[in-house]
Design a protein around this motif. Structure first.
Motif, PDB file in Angstrom:
ATOM      1  N   ARG A  94      -0.873   3.305  -2.643  1.00 25.36           N
ATOM      2  CA  ARG A  94      -1.728   4.450  -2.418  1.00 25.36           C
ATOM      3  C   ARG A  94      -0.957   5.696  -1.971  1.00 25.36           C
ATOM      4  O   ARG A  94      -1.423   6.810  -2.155  1.00 25.36           O
ATOM      5  CB  ARG A  94      -2.794   4.096  -1.373  1.00 25.36           C
ATOM      6  CG  ARG A  94      -3.598   2.875  -1.800  1.00 25.36           C
ATOM      7  CD  ARG A  94      -4.626   2.460  -0.776  1.00 25.36           C
ATOM      8  NE  ARG A  94      -5.350   1.278  -1.246  1.00 25.36           N
ATOM      9  CZ  ARG A  94      -6.426   0.771  -0.660  1.00 25.36           C
ATOM     10  NH1 ARG A  94      -6.899   1.326   0.452  1.00 25.36           N
ATOM     11  NH2 ARG A  94      -7.032  -0.297  -1.157  1.00 25.36           N
TER      12      ARG A  94
ATOM     13  N   ARG B  77      -3.771   9.213  -8.820  1.00 30.97           N
ATOM     14  CA  ARG B  77      -4.567   8.300  -7.996  1.00 30.97           C
ATOM     15  C   ARG B  77      -3.773   7.703  -6.834  1.00 30.97           C
ATOM     16  O   ARG B  77      -3.998   6.570  -6.427  1.00 30.97           O
ATOM     17  CB  ARG B  77      -5.173   7.193  -8.849  1.00 30.97           C
ATOM     18  CG  ARG B  77      -6.079   7.739  -9.947  1.00 30.97           C
ATOM     19  CD  ARG B  77      -6.630   6.647 -10.790  1.00 30.97           C
ATOM     20  NE  ARG B  77      -7.450   7.201 -11.868  1.00 30.97           N
ATOM     21  CZ  ARG B  77      -7.979   6.482 -12.831  1.00 30.97           C
ATOM     22  NH1 ARG B  77      -7.785   5.182 -12.864  1.00 30.97           N
ATOM     23  NH2 ARG B  77      -8.704   7.042 -13.763  1.00 30.97           N
ATOM     24  N   ARG B  78      -2.840   8.445  -6.380  1.00 29.73           N
ATOM     25  CA  ARG B  78      -2.071   8.093  -5.181  1.00 29.73           C
ATOM     26  C   ARG B  78      -1.430   9.381  -4.681  1.00 29.73           C
ATOM     27  O   ARG B  78      -1.257  10.334  -5.441  1.00 29.73           O
ATOM     28  CB  ARG B  78      -1.010   7.026  -5.464  1.00 29.73           C
ATOM     29  CG  ARG B  78      -0.140   7.327  -6.675  1.00 29.73           C
ATOM     30  CD  ARG B  78       0.741   6.151  -7.075  1.00 29.73           C
ATOM     31  NE  ARG B  78       0.020   4.930  -7.268  1.00 29.73           N
ATOM     32  CZ  ARG B  78      -0.616   4.576  -8.393  1.00 29.73           C
ATOM     33  NH1 ARG B  78      -0.661   5.422  -9.420  1.00 29.73           N
ATOM     34  NH2 ARG B  78      -1.233   3.420  -8.483  1.00 29.73           N
TER      35      ARG B  78
ATOM     36  N   TRP C 295      -7.448   8.886   0.543  1.00 26.65           N
ATOM     37  CA  TRP C 295      -7.353   8.070  -0.658  1.00 26.65           C
ATOM     38  C   TRP C 295      -8.669   7.312  -0.878  1.00 26.65           C
ATOM     39  O   TRP C 295      -9.183   7.253  -2.002  1.00 26.65           O
ATOM     40  CB  TRP C 295      -6.199   7.075  -0.538  1.00 26.65           C
ATOM     41  CG  TRP C 295      -5.951   6.286  -1.798  1.00 26.65           C
ATOM     42  CD1 TRP C 295      -5.068   6.580  -2.795  1.00 26.65           C
ATOM     43  CD2 TRP C 295      -6.609   5.082  -2.198  1.00 26.65           C
ATOM     44  NE1 TRP C 295      -5.132   5.649  -3.799  1.00 26.65           N
ATOM     45  CE2 TRP C 295      -6.076   4.711  -3.461  1.00 26.65           C
ATOM     46  CE3 TRP C 295      -7.596   4.283  -1.636  1.00 26.65           C
ATOM     47  CZ2 TRP C 295      -6.499   3.577  -4.154  1.00 26.65           C
ATOM     48  CZ3 TRP C 295      -8.029   3.150  -2.328  1.00 26.65           C
ATOM     49  CH2 TRP C 295      -7.478   2.809  -3.568  1.00 26.65           C
TER      50      TRP C 295
ATOM     51  N   HIS D 269     -10.895   7.692  -4.135  1.00 23.68           N
ATOM     52  CA  HIS D 269     -11.076   6.474  -4.926  1.00 23.68           C
ATOM     53  C   HIS D 269     -12.559   6.207  -5.173  1.00 23.68           C
ATOM     54  O   HIS D 269     -12.950   5.765  -6.256  1.00 23.68           O
ATOM     55  CB  HIS D 269     -10.443   5.292  -4.196  1.00 23.68           C
ATOM     56  CG  HIS D 269     -10.557   3.992  -4.935  1.00 23.68           C
ATOM     57  ND1 HIS D 269      -9.895   3.750  -6.118  1.00 23.68           N
ATOM     58  CD2 HIS D 269     -11.272   2.859  -4.670  1.00 23.68           C
ATOM     59  CE1 HIS D 269     -10.182   2.531  -6.546  1.00 23.68           C
ATOM     60  NE2 HIS D 269     -11.023   1.978  -5.681  1.00 23.68           N
TER      61      HIS D 269
ATOM     62  N   ARG E 240       0.819  -1.212   0.000  1.00 21.03           N
ATOM     63  CA  ARG E 240       0.000   0.000   0.000  1.00 21.03           C
ATOM     64  C   ARG E 240       0.854   1.264   0.000  1.00 21.03           C
ATOM     65  O   ARG E 240       0.408   2.329  -0.375  1.00 21.03           O
ATOM     66  CB  ARG E 240      -0.910   0.026   1.242  1.00 21.03           C
ATOM     67  CG  ARG E 240      -1.913  -1.119   1.287  1.00 21.03           C
ATOM     68  CD  ARG E 240      -2.923  -1.025   0.154  1.00 21.03           C
ATOM     69  NE  ARG E 240      -3.898  -2.103   0.197  1.00 21.03           N
ATOM     70  CZ  ARG E 240      -3.771  -3.259  -0.449  1.00 21.03           C
ATOM     71  NH1 ARG E 240      -2.689  -3.471  -1.200  1.00 21.03           N
ATOM     72  NH2 ARG E 240      -4.692  -4.182  -0.370  1.00 21.03           N
TER      73      ARG E 240
ATOM     74  N   ASP F 105      -1.158  -2.249  -5.174  1.00 24.62           N
ATOM     75  CA  ASP F 105      -2.187  -1.266  -4.856  1.00 24.62           C
ATOM     76  C   ASP F 105      -1.556  -0.158  -4.027  1.00 24.62           C
ATOM     77  O   ASP F 105      -1.922   0.081  -2.871  1.00 24.62           O
ATOM     78  CB  ASP F 105      -3.329  -1.950  -4.088  1.00 24.62           C
ATOM     79  CG  ASP F 105      -4.502  -1.019  -3.840  1.00 24.62           C
ATOM     80  OD1 ASP F 105      -4.567   0.048  -4.486  1.00 24.62           O
ATOM     81  OD2 ASP F 105      -5.335  -1.335  -2.969  1.00 24.62           O
TER      82      ASP F 105
END
Length: 425
Positions: free
Chosen positions: A114, A133-134, A400, A404, A43, A112
């Motif tokens: 983040r 997206r992170r 996040w 998301h 993560r 994945d």
């Protein structure tokens, strides 16, 4: 002369390329013997694009990140072969060797991730910024009042984890239109909760004095090193008392520019050896090891030059003195702690015993130190900085999740061919 210089440079480049290729092959062999990383597992990523020469920037984060990994799995994304080789050998965290953007994209696709953490301002950080997206977070590799701490590059990151109020004030003085409240999070110095190393002596009634000078510097403005000006006389005075233990930790580059500076360093090392031979119970220490931590925690008083060691010691919340540079051209930033620190002047070095007694016993000196510790690092109670670090990560993970949930499209994040011009190594 020009042809000789060009040939020397070319030979150095060839050697570097050969060394990088050998390091890359070694890293791949080592990783091939290990189980593959589980997919969709990590993560948090730490992005490190530097070679072995800058491993100190990662090492100080090993323990805090290993602790964080108990909550959110962490992987190090290593771009340079020599850095990856060092990380594979010593890091407590899993390592992914990603020398090309294609390698990097493969890891991004399989995991994945983040939150991406950055310990320095390597120009190749830009290659990681392309992934949205992170959260991209600058955590730095230390706290100081150097110009590096106010670079406009802070604006490239979504967030910056800073030590405390001093860092925020520093940024507010220099950066235009930077949302300090929205984009910085104060965490103190989590590294201070994880001091490494084992004491090389048994504690007794002696007052332990850490003397950690820097190197001589390569220009007058950076002539902060004190070994020639202060070092020999202050160490001699402490060795002579019978009630002090000296821990001497010189910068490894001491003497690379000034031969006499190096000679003075060697004389101090010899004096420590002679003092130990004369009194085996003294256990004075010449420390040239890779670990930094026990020295800061164990010393009753630290004497340091203007360097990162000032702030490493300040985070330990224990008494310190700073050597006043002998060269009047040495630049001193008087905005922060150096405006109110306990200076050790060249003339006062032989009287260092009285000076150490003063900073240990003077109530006003102790109160002033406490003020600056809070200003730079906030609460330094053991575990407090780690708790703030974890809370900051929790905050970003929660944000996040919220973002998301709002992201419903399946557009690819990047073009595989773009920027893919770096060598495989």
């Amino acid at each position: 002369m020009g042809l000789i210089s060009d040939a020397t440079k070319a030979l150095a480049l060839v050697r570097k390329a050969v060394g990088n290729r050998a390091a890359a092959a070694e890293v791949r062999r080592t990783l091939a013997r290990r189980p593959p990383h589980p997919t969709d597992h990590f993560r948090v990523a730490v992005y490190f694009a530097d070679g072995a020469v800058n491993m100190y920037q990662m090492r100080q984060w090993y323990e805090p990140l290993a602790e964080l990994a108990k909550i959110w799995p962490v992987v190090v994304l290593s771009r340079a072969a020599t850095g990856a080789r060092a990380l594979v050998d010593e890091s407590p965290l899993p390592v992914a060797f990603v020398p090309t953007v294609r390698d990097l994209e493969q890891v991004i696709a399989e995991q994945d991730i983040r939150v991406v953490l950055y310990v320095n301002q390597n120009t190749r950080n830009f290659q990681m910024f392309r992934y949205g997206r992170r959260w991209h977070v600058f955590i730095n590799h230390g706290e100081s009042d150097k110009m590096y701490m106010t670079t406009n590059q802070y604006k490239a990151y979504d967030y910056a984890f800073v030590a405390g109020d001093a860092a925020r004030e520093r940024l507010s003085r220099v950066l235009w239109d930077y949302d300090l409240d929205g984009r910085t999070i104060s965490i103190g110095r989590p590294q201070a909760d994880h001091y490494s190393g084992v004491l090389p002596y048994t504690p007794d009634g002696r007052t332990v004095v850490l003397y950690a000078p820097t190197w001589e510097g390569d220009r007058p403005s950076a002539h902060y090193g004190s070994i020639r000006s202060h070092g020999e006389s202050l160490v001699a005075a402490l060795l002579a008392t019978g009630r002090h233990r000296v821990v001497y930790r010189p910068h490894p580059r001491s003497g690379v520019i000034d031969a006499e500076y190096g000679a003075a360093n060697r004389r101090i090392v010899s004096a420590i050896a002679a003092a130990n031979a004369a009194d085996p119970d003294a256990h004075h220490v010449f420390d040239d090891g890779p670990e930094l931590g026990w020295q800061l925690a164990a010393a009753d008083v630290a004497i340091v030059d203007i360097s990162a060691m000032v702030y490493d010691r300040l985070a330990a919340d224990k008494p310190l003195m700073i050597t006043r540079p002998a060269d009047p051209e040495a630049l001193i930033d008087m905005h922060g702690y150096l405006s109110a620190c306990e200076w050790l002047e060249v003339a006062a070095a032989p009287a260092v015993v009285a000076e150490t007694d003063r900073v240990l016993g003077d109530r006003l000196v102790i109160e002033r130190l406490e003020h600056w510790v809070r200003h730079y690092f906030g609460d330094t109670t053991p575990g407090a900085a780690t708790a703030r670090f974890h809370a900051a990560m929790e905050q970003l993970m929660t944000q996040w999740d919220a973002w998301h949930t709002l992201s419903t499209d399946d557009e690819p994040e990047s073009d595989e061919a773009e920027f893919d011009d770096d060598a495989a190594g």
